[in-house]
Design a protein around this motif. Structure first.
Motif, PDB file in Angstrom:
ATOM      1  N   ARG A 109       4.702 -15.499  -9.147  1.00 45.50           N
ATOM      2  CA  ARG A 109       4.066 -14.228  -8.832  1.00 45.50           C
ATOM      3  C   ARG A 109       5.050 -13.083  -9.040  1.00 45.50           C
ATOM      4  O   ARG A 109       6.262 -13.238  -8.846  1.00 45.50           O
ATOM      5  N   SER A 111      -9.442  -6.689   1.257  1.00 41.44           N
ATOM      6  CA  SER A 111      -8.000  -6.811   1.053  1.00 41.44           C
ATOM      7  C   SER A 111      -7.477  -5.428   0.717  1.00 41.44           C
ATOM      8  O   SER A 111      -8.232  -4.555   0.273  1.00 41.44           O
ATOM      9  N   MET A 169      -5.313  -3.146  -1.675  1.00 43.86           N
ATOM     10  CA  MET A 169      -4.794  -3.190  -3.036  1.00 43.86           C
ATOM     11  C   MET A 169      -4.169  -1.856  -3.395  1.00 43.86           C
ATOM     12  O   MET A 169      -4.629  -0.797  -2.951  1.00 43.86           O
ATOM     13  N   PHE A 178      -2.159  -4.452  -7.587  1.00 40.60           N
ATOM     14  CA  PHE A 178      -1.338  -5.281  -6.709  1.00 40.60           C
ATOM     15  C   PHE A 178      -2.079  -5.487  -5.385  1.00 40.60           C
ATOM     16  O   PHE A 178      -2.594  -4.528  -4.811  1.00 40.60           O
ATOM     17  N   THR A 179      -2.117  -6.716  -4.927  1.00 43.42           N
ATOM     18  CA  THR A 179      -2.788  -7.040  -3.668  1.00 43.42           C
ATOM     19  C   THR A 179      -1.741  -7.283  -2.586  1.00 43.42           C
ATOM     20  O   THR A 179      -0.754  -7.995  -2.817  1.00 43.42           O
ATOM     21  N   ASP A 211      -0.066  -8.985   0.289  1.00 40.52           N
ATOM     22  CA  ASP A 211      -0.003 -10.260   1.000  1.00 40.52           C
ATOM     23  C   ASP A 211       0.467  -9.954   2.420  1.00 40.52           C
ATOM     24  O   ASP A 211       1.643  -9.618   2.628  1.00 40.52           O
ATOM     25  N   ILE A 226       1.565  -7.913  -4.446  1.00 40.06           N
ATOM     26  CA  ILE A 226       1.710  -8.914  -5.501  1.00 40.06           C
ATOM     27  C   ILE A 226       0.794  -8.529  -6.671  1.00 40.06           C
ATOM     28  O   ILE A 226      -0.381  -8.211  -6.474  1.00 40.06           O
ATOM     29  N   THR A 246      -1.830  -8.770  -9.230  1.00 39.22           N
ATOM     30  CA  THR A 246      -2.978  -9.665  -9.355  1.00 39.22           C
ATOM     31  C   THR A 246      -3.876  -9.325 -10.546  1.00 39.22           C
ATOM     32  O   THR A 246      -4.705 -10.139 -10.946  1.00 39.22           O
ATOM     33  N   ARG A 247      -3.750  -8.132 -11.096  1.00 37.71           N
ATOM     34  CA  ARG A 247      -4.476  -7.777 -12.333  1.00 37.71           C
ATOM     35  C   ARG A 247      -3.565  -6.905 -13.179  1.00 37.71           C
ATOM     36  O   ARG A 247      -2.951  -5.965 -12.670  1.00 37.71           O
TER      37      ARG A 247
END
Length: 357
Positions: free
Chosen positions: A5, A168, A170, A182-183, A185, A192, A194-195
């Motif tokens: 990641r 969540s 983002m 980015f999401t 955590d 992190i 994520t797209r």
């Protein structure tokens, strides 16, 4: 857990390596903004448990009733970024004038403009809200900025982004090399990736507009929406879905996720105002993201990022999303329309004539 990641920190380091002469101030400022967004996310999630829901007996410069979280979010942005020496000054939706840094803090080489909590009218009903931000270069690094220093057209932005506080949290941003999401955590406290390299499809079957204002719309917008509503039997030859969340961040996120077009057009309620959304810290950063994702952003009459600001709280009409739809709406605005009656049976027939495509 992080072996496969990419964190926001790692992403920014990789971007910085493309610019060997970079000082690191730019990356550090983005991380300061991310910290503010984490703090806001925490408060939004706790809501009534920590007594942050509801309004206060005050209005902002826009004449809007301030929510408790509006004020708290604004303070988080200021406290997270003012001390580091990366910014020279800030503009916020919640402050009448540009924010002058405390005397003990060094002045940096960037300007930060932000809406600390977009869609705050949705807070009490637990609908997604967010934060929007824009970063510009300070014309006079190391010094307190003048008012005019903030009045830069949107194409001069070096970074733009938003945080969305939903199921969540983002952070979606661009530093001029595409749009990346980015999401957060919550276990690690890290954003992190994520797209990556998000792209908006050029065509769509979904539009977003506040239909309750239809009686105030200009003929070009009336025509466009009417054609969408006619579906397969109309000139567009396809059915459309309509959406409206009343949160610019949520609308933008939906379009970046699955496409669409958003319209908050100029209308006749207050003819002296060219629109409803704020140019510097709402429309400009969103337009930057949309163009970086292959979409288009317009006032209906010109590219949004080319608008030269005249005031830090200037309002503007805003249409963005799928490039083909934005182009069509601009073409409709370029046509001449006879004044139409408000009675459906007596509207000027030419209002909906000669549809494109």
């Amino acid at each position: 857990m992080l072996a496969d990641r990419t964190t926001l920190v790692q992403f920014l380091i990789e971007e910085r390596r493309r610019h060997p002469d970079a000082s690191g101030d730019f990356n550090a400022l983005i991380l300061d903004v991310a910290l503010a967004c984490k703090a806001i996310s925490n408060r939004v999630a706790l809501g009534a448990l920590v007594g942050v829901l509801g309004s206060v007996d005050n209005t902002n410069v826009q004449g809007e009733v301030q929510q408790k979280l509006d004020i708290l979010a604004n303070d988080y942005f200021l406290r997270a970024t003012e001390w580091s020496g990366h910014v020279a000054g800030m503009v916020s939706e919640e402050l009448d004038e540009p924010y002058l840094l405390p005397a003990e803090h060094p002045r940096g080489k960037y300007l930060l403009l932000f809406d600390p909590l977009d869609g705050s009218s949705n807070i009490d009903v637990n609908v997604s809200v967010g934060s929007i931000f824009s970063i510009l270069r300070a014309p006079h690094p190391g010094k307190d900025p003048e008012l005019d220093d903030f009045l830069q057209p949107g194409y001069q932005q070096v970074c733009a982004g938003y945080a969305i506080y939903g199921p969540s949290t983002m952070l979606v941003l661009s530093v001029g090399t595409g749009v990346h999401a980015f999401t957060l955590d919550p276990n690690l406290g890290e954003f992190i990736l994520t797209r990556q390299s998000i792209q908006i499809p050029p065509s769509t079957k979904e539009f977003a507009i506040n239909a309750s204002n239809q009686r105030f719309w200009e003929p070009a917008v009336q025509r466009y929406v009417q054609e969408c509503l006619q579906g397969r039997s109309g000139p567009r030859l396809k059915d459309f879905n309509m959406r409206w969340v009343a949160s610019l961040v949520a609308e933008t996120h939906r379009i970046l996720t699955r496409g669409g077009v958003f319209l908050y057009p100029r209308d006749s309620r207050e003819p002296v105002k060219p629109g409803r959304l704020r140019l510097l810290y709402e429309a400009n950063p969103v337009a930057f993201l949309i163009e970086q994702a292959g979409g288009a952003a317009s006032t209906g009459r010109q590219r949004l990022l080319d608008v030269v600001p005249a005031d830090i709280h200037q309002r503007v009409s805003f249409i963005f999303g799928a490039r083909e739809e934005v182009t069509r709406i601009e073409e409709y605005h370029a046509e001449n329309y006879e004044l139409a009656s408000t009675m459906p049976l007596y509207r000027t027939r030419s209002l909906y004539r000669s549809a494109v495509g």
